[in-house]
Motif scaffolding. Structure first.
Motif, mmCIF file in Angstrom:
data_model
loop_
_atom_site.group_PDB
_atom_site.id
_atom_site.type_symbol
_atom_site.label_atom_id
_atom_site.label_comp_id
_atom_site.label_asym_id
_atom_site.label_seq_id
_atom_site.Cartn_x
_atom_site.Cartn_y
_atom_site.Cartn_z
ATOM 1 N N GLU A 48 0.788 -1.229 0.000
ATOM 2 C CA GLU A 48 0.000 0.000 0.000
ATOM 3 C C GLU A 48 0.823 1.284 0.000
ATOM 4 O O GLU A 48 0.295 2.345 -0.340
ATOM 5 C CB GLU A 48 -0.965 -0.009 1.202
ATOM 6 C CG GLU A 48 -0.329 0.204 2.593
ATOM 7 C CD GLU A 48 0.352 -1.027 3.186
ATOM 8 O OE1 GLU A 48 0.462 -2.043 2.497
ATOM 9 O OE2 GLU A 48 0.778 -0.948 4.351
ATOM 10 N N ASP A 125 6.197 -5.162 12.916
ATOM 11 C CA ASP A 125 5.628 -3.873 12.520
ATOM 12 C C ASP A 125 4.361 -3.526 13.295
ATOM 13 O O ASP A 125 4.316 -2.528 13.971
ATOM 14 C CB ASP A 125 5.409 -3.858 10.985
ATOM 15 C CG ASP A 125 4.467 -2.773 10.509
ATOM 16 O OD1 ASP A 125 4.502 -1.683 11.101
ATOM 17 O OD2 ASP A 125 3.719 -3.015 9.543
ATOM 18 N N ARG A 126 3.311 -4.353 13.182
ATOM 19 C CA ARG A 126 2.034 -4.041 13.841
ATOM 20 C C ARG A 126 1.673 -5.103 14.873
ATOM 21 O O ARG A 126 2.007 -6.275 14.693
ATOM 22 C CB ARG A 126 0.916 -3.968 12.799
ATOM 23 C CG ARG A 126 1.122 -2.890 11.760
ATOM 24 C CD ARG A 126 -0.024 -2.864 10.777
ATOM 25 N NE ARG A 126 0.186 -1.858 9.746
ATOM 26 C CZ ARG A 126 -0.653 -1.625 8.749
ATOM 27 N NH1 ARG A 126 -1.767 -2.314 8.669
ATOM 28 N NH2 ARG A 126 -0.390 -0.689 7.857
ATOM 29 N N ASP A 261 6.677 8.409 8.567
ATOM 30 C CA ASP A 261 7.385 7.395 7.769
ATOM 31 C C ASP A 261 8.811 7.854 7.431
ATOM 32 O O ASP A 261 9.761 7.208 7.752
ATOM 33 C CB ASP A 261 6.702 6.983 6.458
ATOM 34 C CG ASP A 261 5.639 5.906 6.652
ATOM 35 O OD1 ASP A 261 5.489 5.411 7.788
ATOM 36 O OD2 ASP A 261 4.951 5.582 5.674
#
Ligand code: AHR
Length: 327
Positions: A48, A125-126, A261
């Motif tokens: 994404e 990451d998550r 980011d």
């Protein structure tokens, strides 16, 4: 292979995973190349954003360097695809499963299946919101609440001399995803220090450039006086820049922009003054992930949480580091 005795027969369906043949392995067949090769099943969120592309590259390259047989799947931002991928890895009896959950909730059943099959799981990451933390061995990734706080702290300081209300529009990441929930929470906590700062609109742009552009176009139509855009990632901020320019306004001046980011495209816009501030989120998790995987497969203890180190960038700082930026 470091396989265990118990084989869990989990999914009956044959899975058509979106395989990318990452690193040193492909998605077909089970088991590793030799008896001491670690086989890792990695279920990625999707493609994404620029951040995600850099993250995928890091994992594939690190797997190759470490001699890990990587089975890689791209869930195209759909939780059901990630669950199918994880079930396929269980069926293939990989040594370790790693994944970056699209959303926080709804993982207990499949994580329990991995646990019953004695396959360790690493979150990268998550995170997930499972209360049973025995369902995974460790979580490697950023502190998203802290990232949101850094963004809000900068705005509080930057707006200190401004008179009157400051209208903020927020471009949220994927609904239900940990970085969307946490970056919102951290930002709101920080801007509470200044009652003049108000979020007047907040919607998801799904972490994509096109989503950011579309939502920003709607914000510009509905809300007359937008002072600040807070975008949960660079890509949505870059989409917002396109919408702001199309509306005849100057990004970075008429409307200030804060993103998270610090990928190359974001840093370029920051150096050009179109973005005003970026909070870094480091996607280069590959080496740490391979180290953790080797340890958990060998039965060694690992920390329950490994937090990534990150910084922030102003336009001046972006100009200094842009040429040497890795991603
Ligand atoms: O989970 C990390 C986030 O996901 C990044 O900030 C964003 O760009 C990505 O899509």
């Amino acid at each position: 292979m470091f396989r265990k005795s118990l084989v869990a027969v989990v999914a009956a369906t044959t899975l058509a995973l979106t395989a990318c043949g990452g690193g040193s392995g492909s998605d077909s067949g089970g088991g590793g190349a030799s008896d001491d090769t670690i086989t890792m099943g990695f279920a990625q969120v999707g493609a994404e954003s620029g951040w995600r592309t850099a993250n995928t590259k890091s994992i594939q390259e690190s797997a190759e360097e470490a001699g890990v047989d990587l089975k890689f799947s791209d869930a195209q931002q759909k939780q059901e695809n990630q669950i199918k991928a994880i079930r396929s890895y269980i069926q293939q009896q990989v040594d370790v499963i790693a994944f970056s959950p699209v959303v926080e909730s709804g993982w207990d059943t499949v994580l329990k299946e991995a646990k019953d099959a004695e396959i360790p799981v690493i979150l990268t990451d998550r995170s997930v919101d499972s209360t049973d933390t025995s369902l995974y061995r460790t979580f490697l990734g950023s502190d998203f609440v802290e990232e949101g706080k850094k963004a809000g702290d900068w705005l509080v300081e930057d707006s200190a001399s401004a008179e009157g209300p400051v209208n903020i529009v927020e471009l949220q990441g994927t609904t239900g995803a940990a970085p969307a929930i946490d970056r919102k929470e951290g930002f709101e906590a920080a801007i509470a220090a200044d009652p003049d700062l108000t979020i007047v609109e907040s919607q998801t742009g799904d972490f994509t450039r096109s989503g950011g552009k579309q939502v920003m176009e709607a914000f510009l139509k509905n809300t007359p006086d937008i002072d600040v855009v807070y975008a949960h990632n660079d890509d949505m901020g870059l989409g917002a820049i396109e919408a702001i320019e199309a509306a005849g306004k100057v990004p970075g001046q008429d409307i200030k922009i804060i993103t998270v980011d610090a990928v190359k495209d974001g840093m370029t816009a920051l150096a050009e003054g179109k973005i005003n501030y970026i909070v870094e989120c480091n996607p280069l998790l590959g080496d740490q992930l391979m180290d953790l995987a080797a340890k958990v497969v060998a039965g060694e203890e690992v920390p329950a949480r490994v937090v990534t180190e990150e910084t922030t960038f102003t336009p001046e700082q972006a100009k200094e580091v842009l040429a040497s930026r890795e991603y």
